[in-house]
Scaffold this active site. Structure first.
Site, PDB file in Angstrom:
ATOM      1  N   GLU A  31     -16.805  -1.541 -11.061  1.00  0.00           N
ATOM      2  CA  GLU A  31     -15.552  -2.313 -10.915  1.00  0.00           C
ATOM      3  C   GLU A  31     -14.479  -1.581 -11.713  1.00  0.00           C
ATOM      4  OE1 GLU A  31     -13.536  -6.733 -11.519  1.00  0.00           O
ATOM      5  OE2 GLU A  31     -15.226  -6.182 -12.782  1.00  0.00           O
ATOM      6  N   GLU A  64     -12.591  -0.136 -17.759  1.00  0.00           N
ATOM      7  CA  GLU A  64     -11.365  -0.775 -18.249  1.00  0.00           C
ATOM      8  C   GLU A  64     -10.644   0.183 -19.184  1.00  0.00           C
ATOM      9  OE1 GLU A  64      -9.506  -3.633 -17.774  1.00  0.00           O
ATOM     10  OE2 GLU A  64      -8.281  -2.751 -19.338  1.00  0.00           O
ATOM     11  N   ASP A  80      -3.637  -4.517 -10.852  1.00  0.00           N
ATOM     12  CA  ASP A  80      -2.207  -4.627 -11.163  1.00  0.00           C
ATOM     13  C   ASP A  80      -1.403  -4.207  -9.927  1.00  0.00           C
ATOM     14  OD1 ASP A  80      -2.817  -5.375 -13.772  1.00  0.00           O
ATOM     15  OD2 ASP A  80      -2.922  -3.302 -14.441  1.00  0.00           O
ATOM     16  N   LYS A 107       7.083  -1.975  -7.976  1.00  0.00           N
ATOM     17  CA  LYS A 107       8.178  -1.033  -7.742  1.00  0.00           C
ATOM     18  C   LYS A 107       7.664   0.203  -6.997  1.00  0.00           C
ATOM     19  CE  LYS A 107      10.921  -2.494 -11.627  1.00  0.00           C
ATOM     20  NZ  LYS A 107      11.033  -2.451 -13.057  1.00  0.00           N
ATOM     21  N   THR A 165     -13.707 -13.913 -10.502  1.00  0.00           N
ATOM     22  CA  THR A 165     -13.151 -13.183 -11.640  1.00  0.00           C
ATOM     23  C   THR A 165     -12.267 -14.160 -12.433  1.00  0.00           C
ATOM     24  OG1 THR A 165     -11.000 -12.447 -10.817  1.00  0.00           O
ATOM     25  CG2 THR A 165     -12.930 -11.245  -9.997  1.00  0.00           C
ATOM     26  N   GLU A 166     -11.836 -13.733 -13.622  1.00  0.00           N
ATOM     27  CA  GLU A 166     -10.943 -14.603 -14.417  1.00  0.00           C
ATOM     28  C   GLU A 166      -9.657 -14.894 -13.640  1.00  0.00           C
ATOM     29  OE1 GLU A 166     -12.115 -11.765 -15.900  1.00  0.00           O
ATOM     30  OE2 GLU A 166     -13.185 -12.411 -17.693  1.00  0.00           O
TER      31      GLU A 166
HETATM   32  C1  LIG Z   1      -4.859  -7.973 -13.593  1.00  0.00           C
HETATM   33  S1  LIG Z   1      -6.243  -7.469 -14.491  1.00  0.00           S
HETATM   34  C2  LIG Z   1      -7.635  -8.098 -13.538  1.00  0.00           C
HETATM   35  C3  LIG Z   1      -8.891  -8.199 -14.356  1.00  0.00           C
HETATM   36  C4  LIG Z   1     -10.148  -8.639 -13.600  1.00  0.00           C
HETATM   37  N1  LIG Z   1     -10.556  -7.642 -12.625  1.00  0.00           N
HETATM   38  C5  LIG Z   1      -9.959  -9.973 -12.945  1.00  0.00           C
HETATM   39  O1  LIG Z   1      -9.914 -10.024 -11.707  1.00  0.00           O
HETATM   40  O2  LIG Z   1      -9.889 -10.991 -13.639  1.00  0.00           O
HETATM   41  C6  LIG Z   1      -6.321  -5.709 -14.126  1.00  0.00           C
HETATM   42  C7  LIG Z   1      -7.093  -4.924 -15.148  1.00  0.00           C
HETATM   43  O3  LIG Z   1      -7.210  -3.593 -14.687  1.00  0.00           O
HETATM   44  C8  LIG Z   1      -7.044  -2.703 -15.808  1.00  0.00           C
HETATM   45  N2  LIG Z   1      -6.595  -1.415 -15.265  1.00  0.00           N
HETATM   46  C9  LIG Z   1      -5.427  -1.162 -14.638  1.00  0.00           C
HETATM   47  N3  LIG Z   1      -5.339   0.115 -14.280  1.00  0.00           N
HETATM   48  C10 LIG Z   1      -6.500   0.704 -14.664  1.00  0.00           C
HETATM   49  C11 LIG Z   1      -7.000   2.002 -14.577  1.00  0.00           C
HETATM   50  N4  LIG Z   1      -6.284   2.998 -14.014  1.00  0.00           N
HETATM   51  N5  LIG Z   1      -8.224   2.273 -15.087  1.00  0.00           N
HETATM   52  C12 LIG Z   1      -8.944   1.290 -15.670  1.00  0.00           C
HETATM   53  N6  LIG Z   1      -8.519   0.012 -15.783  1.00  0.00           N
HETATM   54  C13 LIG Z   1      -7.303  -0.275 -15.291  1.00  0.00           C
HETATM   55  C14 LIG Z   1      -6.025  -3.405 -16.667  1.00  0.00           C
HETATM   56  O4  LIG Z   1      -6.041  -2.970 -18.011  1.00  0.00           O
HETATM   57  C15 LIG Z   1      -6.443  -4.867 -16.517  1.00  0.00           C
HETATM   58  O5  LIG Z   1      -7.359  -5.265 -17.507  1.00  0.00           O
END
Ligand SMILES: C[S@@+](CC[C@H](N)C(=O)[O-])C[C@H]1O[C@@H](n2cnc3c(N)ncnc32)[C@H](O)[C@@H]1O
Length: 213
Positions: free
Chosen positions: A44, A69, A119, A123, A192-193
């Site tokens: 993941e 992460e 994320d 933009k 997921t959260e």
């Molecule tokens: C919006 S959160 C979603 C977390 C979880 N997957 C959920 O659904 O509850 C997105 C997570 O992806 C991580 N993330 C974003 N870009 C990433 C990257 N290039 N490599 C690793 N993690 C990344 C962020 O730090 C963040 O913790």
């Protein structure tokens, strides 16, 4: 997701190197040695606080899971959760950037990629950071088995629409699309959260499964 800086995080991570692997590049092409078996590996990317990857690991003991992460402050929450669950043998974490996955995985090391509530980077000038941008799709293709799959869930309609186009333009095959996952919730769905948070507000959850040709 970026939580407040946690000064104790680095030490805590170092104390649990059996879960958060250090120097993961040394395992490239030889992940069976980490898990002590040849079971398929599902990753993941953007695992956040780890609820999904832990739930999947407990639900599917014959699959090995790796949660990836970027941030110390976030991954320690996943680590705490995994310690509370007695460290399932089929689960590890990597604190690395998903943009560098090819440093840690050789072609065929990974059987499936999960992207959950990535994320959105709305933009246009940030489009390359979206985890479903063609640049990331190429990275996933280079570490997945032939015809490997990506499973993607999000509450963000704009990111979902963008991802459908991006995956189609890349030549991927869509095997499943839902515009309201919870209207017909699969029995084995692990939330997921973010999924809990957004579905509690009544927002639809979008989901797709796609495959490289
Ligand atoms: C919006 S959160 C979603 C977390 C979880 N997957 C959920 O659904 O509850 C997105 C997570 O992806 C991580 N993330 C974003 N870009 C990433 C990257 N290039 N490599 C690793 N993690 C990344 C962020 O730090 C963040 O913790």
């Amino acid at each position: 997701m970026r939580l407040r800086n946690k000064p104790w995080a680095e030490e805590f991570i170092n104390e649990h190197q059996d879960v958060i692997l250090q120097n993961p590049e040394q395992h490239k092409g030889n992940w069976a040695a980490v898990f002590g078996n040849n079971h398929p590996i599902h990753i993941e990317v953007g695992t956040g606080k780890g609820q999904f990857v832990l739930g999947m690991a407990l639900q599917n003991p014959d699959i090995n899971y790796i949660g990836i992460e970027l941030y110390d402050s976030v991954i320690v929450c996943a680590l705490e959760r995994i310690i509370e669950a007695d460290k399932p043998a089929n689960l590890r974490l990597l604190k690395v950037n998903g943009a560098n996955l090819q440093d840690y995985f050789a072609k065929g090391d990974v059987s499936q990629v999960y992207l959950n509530f990535s994320d959105p980077w709305p933009k246009i000038r940030h489009a390359k950071r979206r985890l479903t941008h063609e640049g990331f799709l190429a990275i996933y293709e280079n570490i997945l088995i032939d015809q490997g799959e990506i499973h993607f869930k999000t509450d963000n309609r704009g990111l979902f629409e963008y991802s459908l186009v991006s995956m189609n333009a890349y030549g991927m095959v869509l095997n499943y699309v839902s515009l309201d996952l919870h209207a017909n919730m699969p029995e084995d769905n692990v939330m997921t959260e973010y999924e809990e948070k957004f579905s509690a507000k009544g927002q639809p959850i979008y989901r797709l499964e796609c495959q490289f040709k």
